[in-house]
Design an enzyme around this catalytic site. Structure first.
Site, short mmCIF file in Angstrom:
data_model
loop_
_atom_site.label_atom_id
_atom_site.label_comp_id
_atom_site.label_asym_id
_atom_site.label_seq_id
_atom_site.Cartn_x
_atom_site.Cartn_y
_atom_site.Cartn_z
CE LYS A 1 -3.83 -2.45 2.17
NZ LYS A 1 -4.57 -2.80 3.39
CD GLN B 1 -3.33 -4.28 6.65
OE1 GLN B 1 -3.24 -3.28 5.96
NE2 GLN B 1 -4.01 -5.35 6.26
CG ASP C 1 -9.22 0.23 5.51
OD1 ASP C 1 -9.07 0.05 4.28
OD2 ASP C 1 -8.42 -0.16 6.37
#
Ligand code: NAD
Length: 283
Positions: free
Chosen positions: A56, A100, A123
């Site tokens: 990412k 994450q 997200d």
């Protein structure tokens, strides 16, 4: 036997999205007087998470998004992690925050997600983002993997309107938000899950079948309606390497179009993260 299905090339579609985003980043950087910024938080040392976060960050650099990386130890106290999130929320150079998941045992992921500023929730996991999406309100940020699935369908020329769509999996990360997106695109949507009585019967209804269960080769060729578009979100590490939730080779003889694993949904997730960061930076 030869493949009947068209293979949907997620790498190629992701490259198109990244190229578009790179152009938007250049314009936005000129407007803002700084590059858009994405903070990544990797707690502990889970090797798979470390690989995802590295990819990412590399993708950010490639399109000109500045990445701010934090790597607290796995035994960080919950309060310190929440304080880090608060600091990132308050930092004006940071437009998006990605923590994450999964977090190491002992940490409360929901509390961390709830602490994120919804405007920086790239997200799409905060209750605010999820609530807006389930109401069909486009104001919030949408989770990357489901929006990547929608991009793949569009690219494959599949219009969900009026189609029977079946999603296997009901997680907050994939299945539930995808339900809202497909419903918003006027599909007739069914969500199957671990308690679904006859998975094969439900899947065989699908003109669009999305597998997001995290169970290697759960969806067999017999469960696929001939000509269906099959999107495989699953990424399962097995002795045979990385495999999806769909038994690919036999399924490709029945489906009309299918995504491979790897090279299908995975690259789209990263591309849509970049897209979300630009959206967050635009405000
Ligand atoms: P999860 O474990 O949170 O949810 C799995 C869902 O599948 C659950 O709702 C469960 O009810 C359902 N399920 C489990 N076993 C089932 C069965 N036998 N029959 C029917 N339904 C069943 O997982 P998740 O976070 O949604 O991820 C799903 C998969 O997608 C995993 O393999 C994950 O690695 C992968 N994933 C890939 C990407 C990507 O970018 N390619 C992104 C996110 C997740």
């Amino acid at each position: 036997m030869t493949l009947a299905a068209t293979v949907i090339d997620g790498k190629a579609v992701a490259a198109e999205v990244r190229a578009r985003v790179a152009g938007e980043v250049t314009e936005l950087a000129a407007e803002l007087g700084r590059p858009p910024g994405l903070a990544t938080v990797l707690v502990g040392e889970d090797p798979a998470s470390a690989i995802y976060v590295r990819r990412k960050r590399e993708a950010c650099e490639e399109v000109g998004i500045r990445s701010f990386h934090h790597e607290p130890p796995g035994d960080i106290p919950q309060e310190e992690l929440l304080a880090l999130v608060a600091e990132l929320n308050a930092n004006d150079e940071i437009d998006g925050i990605l923590c994450q998941l999964p977090l190491p045992g002992g940490l409360d992921a929901d509390e961390v997600i709830n602490a994120l500023d919804p405007a920086k929730d790239v997200d799409g996991l905060t209750p605010s983002s999820a609530g807006l999406l389930s109401r069909g309100d486009p104001a919030g940020l949408v989770p990357c993997t489901p929006s990547g699935v929608m991009e793949l369908l569009a690219h494959a020329g599949v219009d969900p309107s009026g189609a029977e769509a079946v999603i296997v999996g009901r997680s907050n990360l994939v299945g539930r938000p995808l339900y809202s997106l497909l419903l918003g695109a006027d599909a007739t949507v069914t969500t199957a899950h671990s308690r679904t009585a006859d998975l094969g019967e439900v899947c065989r209804r699908a003109e669009i079948l999305v597998a997001a269960a995290g169970r290697p080769r759960l969806v067999t060729a017999e469960m696929i309606r001939p000509g269906a578009t099959v999107i495989d979100v699953g990424t399962n590490r097995t002795d045979d390497g990385l495999v999806g939730d769909v038994d690919y080779a036999p399924a490709a003889e029945v489906a009309g179009a299918i995504t491979p694993v790897p090279g299908g949904v995975g690259p789209m997730t990263i591309a849509m993260l970049l897209d979300n960061t630009v959206k967050a930076a635009r405000g």
